[in-house]
Design an enzyme around this catalytic site. Structure first.
Site, PDB file in Angstrom:
ATOM      1  N   ASP A   1     -23.876 139.925   9.113  1.00 41.35           N
ATOM      2  CA  ASP A   1     -23.208 140.806   8.149  1.00 41.35           C
ATOM      3  C   ASP A   1     -22.435 141.905   8.890  1.00 41.35           C
ATOM      4  O   ASP A   1     -22.951 142.514   9.830  1.00 41.35           O
ATOM      5  CB  ASP A   1     -24.285 141.417   7.230  1.00 41.35           C
ATOM      6  CG  ASP A   1     -23.713 142.309   6.142  1.00 41.35           C
ATOM      7  OD1 ASP A   1     -22.474 142.401   6.023  1.00 41.35           O
ATOM      8  OD2 ASP A   1     -24.525 142.906   5.411  1.00 41.35           O
TER       9      ASP A   1
ATOM     10  N   HIS B   1     -23.112 139.269   3.850  1.00 41.79           N
ATOM     11  CA  HIS B   1     -23.455 140.546   3.205  1.00 41.79           C
ATOM     12  C   HIS B   1     -24.274 140.332   1.927  1.00 41.79           C
ATOM     13  O   HIS B   1     -25.178 141.113   1.625  1.00 41.79           O
ATOM     14  CB  HIS B   1     -22.168 141.322   2.901  1.00 41.79           C
ATOM     15  CG  HIS B   1     -22.386 142.740   2.473  1.00 41.79           C
ATOM     16  ND1 HIS B   1     -23.198 143.617   3.158  1.00 41.79           N
ATOM     17  CD2 HIS B   1     -21.891 143.444   1.413  1.00 41.79           C
ATOM     18  CE1 HIS B   1     -23.190 144.795   2.550  1.00 41.79           C
ATOM     19  NE2 HIS B   1     -22.421 144.715   1.487  1.00 41.79           N
TER      20      HIS B   1
ATOM     21  N   SER C   1     -25.830 147.501   0.025  1.00 39.35           N
ATOM     22  CA  SER C   1     -24.483 147.921   0.403  1.00 39.35           C
ATOM     23  C   SER C   1     -24.300 149.432   0.160  1.00 39.35           C
ATOM     24  O   SER C   1     -25.160 150.209   0.569  1.00 39.35           O
ATOM     25  CB  SER C   1     -23.489 147.059  -0.397  1.00 39.35           C
ATOM     26  OG  SER C   1     -22.193 147.175   0.080  1.00 39.35           O
TER      27      SER C   1
END
Ligand SMILES: *[C@@H]1O[C@H](CO)[C@@H](O)[C@H](O)[C@H]1NC(C)=O
Length: 309
Positions: free
Chosen positions: A240, A296, A184
């Protein structure tokens, strides 16, 4: 959980993007042959990512437990790792650690990511424009190389600690291999670290491995990464949302080296930038209608990345 809120946010954002951007940058060139080089990874190749996935997961642990590698199962997943430095407060500065992994023979640099509900607003925040990189940190990089300023500010905050720690660790363990990892936001910081370390440590062989990486910069940025020529891989899981933000419409492009995990959990090699094949992230997801915020966290070959350590 607020998927409706998020979806609403994405729609609102997309409207903003369409209405508020006066001169949209030119859309990317289509890949000459979208299916060229698209292929599933063999099982041993997939498994070779496992240590990096676990390091990206361990980066969510505070320095008090990474500096002596006592962070429980996150640390035990790479049991022989020798940490050499760690820092960050998890609030203003993402946690990070540096050390040496004798099994890989590599220096590892890892940065903490964020919760999805934190990163999506950052990526959708139109105040955070792409800006040129700092000339001192990125010598010789042209002013046309633009990077999301939220990411470059975060990378700059720890850059001197990281550089010193990597130099010391390379020397102490007599290795030139340095791999930067993250999930991320942590992946975007680690990508910029890879560029930064490549420029400052000519003797180092740098590699970047990211998970759920957002787009970090513009077309000249992704060309710079290609030109520097170090190995880059970023793994994007199923549908995602984060890897398709910030949007291409705002001038962002993805670096090469995408690996897309499809619905059958195959890992697909996706060459080029923003490969439009339906086997790859851009072709498989859609900012307005077709994404899943829960993808994610993974799982990435069985590793679910937890924002809690
Ligand atoms: C360091 O590594 C290099 C290359 O692998 C090797 O030739 C050299 O002998 C090593 N030095 C020490 C002090 O171990």
């Amino acid at each position: 959980m607020a998927p409706c809120f998020l979806l609403g946010g994405a729609l609102l954002f997309a409207l903003h993007a369409v209405l508020a951007v006066p001169a949209a940058p030119s859309l990317p060139r289509q890949e000459a042959d979208a299916t060229d080089g698209i292929a599933p990874l063999a099982q041993p190749q997939i498994e070779s990512f496992k240590p990096y996935t676990n390091f990206a997961n361990a980066a969510y642990c505070a320095p008090i437990v990474t500096v002596d590698w006592s962070c429980g199962q996150h640390c035990e997943a790479n049991p022989n790792f020798k940490p050499t430095a760690a820092g960050g407060d998890g609030i203003f500065v993402q946690f990070w650690f540096v050390g040496f992994d004798p099994d890989l023979g590599e220096v590892i640099v890892a940065h903490q990511g964020t919760q999805l509900l934190t990163i999506v607003p950052v990526l959708e925040d139109l105040d955070l424009l792409p800006l040129p990189l700092d000339e001192q940190l990125f010598p010789g990089v042209g002013l046309d190389v633009l990077v999301h300023s939220g990411f470059s500010i975060a990378q700059a905050e720890t850059s001197q600690f990281i550089l010193a720690a990597v130099k010391n660790t390379m020397q102490e363990f007599n290795t030139s291999k340095v791999t930067t990892v993250g999930h991320s936001l942590g992946a975007s910081i680690s990508l910029l670290d890879a560029v930064f370390l490549h420029l400052h440590l000519p003797d180092a062989t740098v590699r970047f491995v990211g998970y759920g990486l957002p787009r970090v910069g513009d077309d000249p940025f992704v060309q710079l990464v290609d030109r520097l020529g170090f190995q880059v891989n970023h793994v994007a899981n199923k549908k995602d949302l984060v890897p398709i933000l910030p949007p291409v419409l705002l001038g962002y492009r993805h670096i090469s080296g995408e690996i897309h995990i499809d619905e059958a959990n195959q890992w697909i090699n996706c060459p080029g930038h923003d490969n439009p094949s339906t086997s790859c992230t851009v072709g498989d997801t859609n900012l307005l209608l077709d994404f899943n915020i829960f993808d994610h966290a993974g799982p990435y070959d069985g590793v679910l990345i937890s924002t809690f350590c």
